[in-house]
Write an enzyme that holds these catalytic residues in place. Structure first.
Site, PDB file in Angstrom:
ATOM      1  N   CYS A  45      47.931  36.791  37.032  1.00 40.09           N
ATOM      2  CA  CYS A  45      49.188  36.460  37.711  1.00 40.09           C
ATOM      3  C   CYS A  45      49.851  35.241  37.083  1.00 40.09           C
ATOM      4  O   CYS A  45      51.079  35.164  37.003  1.00 40.09           O
ATOM      5  CB  CYS A  45      48.937  36.239  39.194  1.00 40.09           C
ATOM      6  SG  CYS A  45      48.320  37.735  40.004  1.00 40.09           S
ATOM      7  N   THR A  46      49.037  34.292  36.633  1.00 41.06           N
ATOM      8  CA  THR A  46      49.583  33.110  35.967  1.00 41.06           C
ATOM      9  C   THR A  46      50.229  33.512  34.651  1.00 41.06           C
ATOM     10  O   THR A  46      51.356  33.103  34.351  1.00 41.06           O
ATOM     11  CB  THR A  46      48.462  32.070  35.716  1.00 41.06           C
ATOM     12  OG1 THR A  46      47.936  31.666  36.990  1.00 41.06           O
ATOM     13  CG2 THR A  46      48.983  30.855  34.977  1.00 41.06           C
TER      14      THR A  46
END
Length: 155
Positions: A45-46
């Site tokens: 997600c980062t």
């Protein structure tokens, strides 16, 4: 309800990072990228958020905004946005109503255990509020570039 390309995007209104509120109504007349991600500050997600942040100037040049949505509460979302200097809104769908409307709150399976979770998916919404393009089960590497290419094709 199943969501398909060419159909109107389901309406939503959610709290977002930086004290903002995001909604389909507020985006009327402007195309945008709506992406769903499982959890703030996890590796995939980062990477995805940072890739979209990097693509922002190019997307912005095409008149597109980006909105990220996860089931996280606002506090971890705010920390995530701050930590990586993410300027686009990250919204909290803690009730999973928007995820449900977009078909991204799905049954997943890990090590034989079934559970409900957020499917990584991206929707390109056109200026009329219609779904122009859908990416399901997104693989992060190169995804933002793919979305940018499709956004350019929107013209």
């Amino acid at each position: 309800m199943s969501i398909e390309e060419g159909l109107p995007a389901p309406a939503f209104e959610l709290p977002a990072s930086g004290g903002r509120t995001v909604s389909l109504a507020a985006m009327k007349g402007r195309p945008f990228v709506l992406y769903f991600y499982p959890k703030a500050d996890t590796s995939g997600c980062t990477k995805e958020a940072c890739d979209f942040q990097e693509a922002l100037p190019a997307l912005g040049g095409l008149g597109l905004d980006v909105i990220g949505i996860s089931p996280d509460p606002m506090k971890p979302i705010e920390k995530f946005a701050e930590k990586y200097s993410l300027t686009f809104p990250l919204a909290s769908d803690a009730e999973k109503t928007t995820a449900g409307a977009y078909g991204t709150w799905v049954e997943k399976s890990m090590y034989g255990r079934k559970y409900m979770g957020m499917e990584r998916a991206t929707f390109l919404i056109d200026a009329e509020g219609k779904v122009a393009r859908i990416w399901r089960k997104v693989k992060v590497p190169g995804h933002a570039g793919e979305v940018l290419k499709a956004a350019k094709a929107l013209g």
